[in-house]
Design an enzyme around this catalytic site. Sequence first.
Site, PDB file in Angstrom:
ATOM      1  N   LYS A  78     107.120  75.653   3.439  1.00 52.04           N
ATOM      2  CA  LYS A  78     108.138  76.552   3.992  1.00 52.04           C
ATOM      3  C   LYS A  78     108.157  76.398   5.513  1.00 52.04           C
ATOM      4  CE  LYS A  78     109.597  81.436   3.830  1.00 52.04           C
ATOM      5  NZ  LYS A  78     109.282  82.807   3.392  1.00 52.04           N
ATOM      6  N   SER A 158     113.046  85.348   0.872  1.00 46.19           N
ATOM      7  CA  SER A 158     113.351  84.334   1.847  1.00 46.19           C
ATOM      8  C   SER A 158     112.830  82.939   1.495  1.00 46.19           C
ATOM      9  CB  SER A 158     112.763  84.740   3.196  1.00 46.19           C
ATOM     10  OG  SER A 158     111.345  84.725   3.141  1.00 46.19           O
ATOM     11  N   SER A 182     109.565  88.155  -0.751  1.00 43.78           N
ATOM     12  CA  SER A 182     110.073  86.810  -0.431  1.00 43.78           C
ATOM     13  C   SER A 182     109.451  85.670  -1.213  1.00 43.78           C
ATOM     14  CB  SER A 182     109.897  86.522   1.060  1.00 43.78           C
ATOM     15  OG  SER A 182     110.896  87.168   1.800  1.00 43.78           O
TER      16      SER A 182
END
Lengths: 491, 494
Positions: A78, A158, A182
């Site tokens: 990420k 997210s 998330s």
Amino acid sequence: MTDLTSMTIAEARAGLASKSFTSLELTDAHLSAIEAARALNAYILETPDQARAMARAVDAKIAKGEGGPLAGIPLGIKDLFATKDVRTTACSKILGNFVPPYESTVTSQLWRDGAVMLGKLNNDEFAMGSSNETSCFGPVVNPWRREGSNTSLVPGGSSGGSASAVAAQLCMGATATDTGGSIRQPAAFTATVGVKPTYGRCSRWGIVAFASSLDQAGPIARTNRDAAILMRSMAGHDPKDTTSADRAVPDYEAAIGKSVKGMKIGIPKEYRLDGMPAEIEKLWSEGAAWLKSAGAELVEVSLPHTKYALPAYYIVAPAEASSNLARYDGVRYGLRVPGRSIGEMYENTRAEGFGAEVRRRVMIGTYVLSAGYYDAYYLRAQKVRTLIKKDFEDCFAKGISAILTPATPSAAFGVGEKGGADPVEMYLNDIFTVTVNMAGLPGIAVPAGKDAQGLPLGLQLIGRPFDEETLFSLGEVIEQAAGRFTPERWW
Amino acid sequence: MNATVKPGKLIKGQTGDWEVVIGLEVHAQVTSNSKLFSGASTEFGGEPNTQVSLVDAAMPGMLPVINEECVRQAVRTGLGLNAQINLRSVFDRKNYFYPDSPQGYQISQYKSPVVGEGEVVVELDGGNTATIGIERLHLEQDAGKLLHDQSPTMSYVDLNRCGVALMEIVSKPDIRDAEQAKAYVTKLRSILRYLGTCDGDMEKGSLRADVNVSVRKPGGPLGTRCEIKNMNSITFMGQAIEYEARRQIEIIEDGGTIDQETRLYDPDKGETRSMRSKEEAHDYRYFPDPDLLPLEFSQAYVDELRSQLPELPDQKKARFIEAFGLSPYDASVLVAERESADFYESVLAALADKARDGKLAANWVINELFGRLNKEGRDITASPVSAAQLGSIVDLIGDGTISGKIAKDLFEIVWQEGGDPRELVETRGMKQVTDLGAIEKVIDDIIAANPDKVAQAKAKPQLAGWFVGQVMKSSGGKANPQAVNDLLKAKLGI
């Protein structure tokens, strides 16, 4: 080479160990898959040269019998994790082409254990979002589609890039972060397993901060076992993060397949929302039934302050974010938009550098911390937080081993479908997950079924502090009962 | 209001006397090798931006980790200020934008400081003292420095100082005039230097004071205060207070009101000027720093630090008075600076008989040595006469080997040429003559040669002093003055 990308980490580990294939072959297979899947927009930076170099190095080690627990396993990272000499932006324009001269603790542990980095994964800007639509690199597309539809769906957020890439077999597992859901919400939207560890289990050092008291790194993988394998490398005490816990890291994988007989599983009545889709209700009951048939005992429990969790979260998280994001000021790195004075430079830089959702949260956070409002908002929200934590403590004190809830109030929705007019519509996605962050507890989302349109749905298990092992055991029971879900390739 | 507050000098206005009320916030840079929350060096004077860690530069994802040495120093300082030590305190973020603050906030302590209430006894003119209350002491990060002279259109920033630990020491509004304020900072600085928790170097900015000044009619309600920022000289601070108090009195007496504001002192013009008004004041949006756990330590830790504290100026002063009979004034002079006190202690250590000569040694340190050092603008640490040498000179006086007058010559020789005083006395024949026969002979010769003076002295005994002078001159100053006096009186029959 499709075979190589569809394997689990556990299978690949065995294949690498038996020299059935090399890490370079495994890595190349994934790099090809990534190239073919750019329509998903899961990767915002592909690092093929670095990936192959790492794979070759680890192949050499494997040949000498020196491979670590993740030797040769290709992963996606990420973009919130700082990666040394590799652009790290948190998917915000304000970081521009920022290249950190340091590696986050979590990723450095993955490389220590032999993992290979395929590239950086898309996410909501500064991890603020539940659909991966706030990224400055554009939205991520969910590999799942409604049956008979071409509509692009969001993968959740997210960690949308992480979830999408894992589900679409563009990496064997991915790092992710979870501040209010998330990791778990995108996992639920993509039929992957997402773990939000106990606060303090993984170091936050080198991860772009959103809300420091809530942020935790965790893995997204295709099975509970794979998530457990990744967790073992990601977790651990870090003297550079004062809030990280100085506790030994257990062998999480050993919890896979362990009996759950006699465990008391709490079913919290407050999570039964008005107007909750029947499918979600059904999924929840099914999950409970599977656990019961595995020998667990189901107990109705009460978490009375649940309804205050989301509003309190949307005070605490923006408050911390407004302060954490103050460092992006155009002075030292990242974007700078000049102005005639320092004040104007700040304003120009931050207005252009931050997207709408980030600006909104910075403003909310600034407001709730302002003189005259602090007591009414921030202080009260912290009190609510204490009560939420106590709800869970009371529950666990009664011998409850874990709590079962739906992971999300719905399946994945269409790109551009939600939150346009009312941000709260989007915020409600986290209704089942934020309590876990507010209480600092571990939570896992596991795929449990599909809705009528063929979209995956997930269940959430919430555990005692630092008892991720129980979550893996229970998650495995659900995985065995529900089976695994793979999206049909259309990209 | 503290009942022990000492009245200060009142200021005469057109409408009568005014009282000044002063509170001080002193920022003292903590003596430590590394910064409060990072491992970067705290060395002063490095090339710009060479002592900056990733944490100091607020790179994405960086986290602060408390430097335990800074905590130790803060606790020790609190103990030195006779203050309450809080076993649990909290770090907060003070949010504001400025390029010298890379995080966009300063990590400080707001609601729960590490040190609570304490007090400092300060020395005033005429041997008076005043007790000034301490409100709190907290730890916080220093900011970087802006360099405005590097480019015509841009400012540059040097982050070397950024993140260095500061102790903000807040006094109660117990100070009543500029003299007390100066005495307070002087004493605080002295205590910090004794403790070794701050080098107190105001020129380098290691010690800076924000001064809150208001005026009122004696005993009346408190007036509106103005804060004079960043005073880095005790003298200028005194001037700034005097100016600011008069400025406020004039405004009030002209029918105006004081605006609460932040002001700066311009030492060239000798005036304060407005920096920002209350309306422009920042809303710092304090909240507990979620990156840091509350700061907690045990009472045993505090007790351990207390047991290891050095002797502080007040204790040392009391001991000097008690053990050596020094006057409170002399004792204060000696203990005011740690180096002076250390020097005096070393002189004492060199003495053969401390009890007998301790006071004499104090006189010599204060009058001869300090006098001479001042005259030449030298620091005690650069004294050409060592403590051992001075101790030896005092010994020679104390045991009657030389007279005080010869001692001054000896001191001069040691100052100029160095050497062992006792050896110098031998080799240069400076020993005091106590041989009564020899002195008697000198006296007899002088009496015989000056019959007129003898007559005068017999008539007016005060004139015997002339004979003392002649005898001393003739003996090269080495005759024992007491013996000379006694013999002369006998011979002259006075």
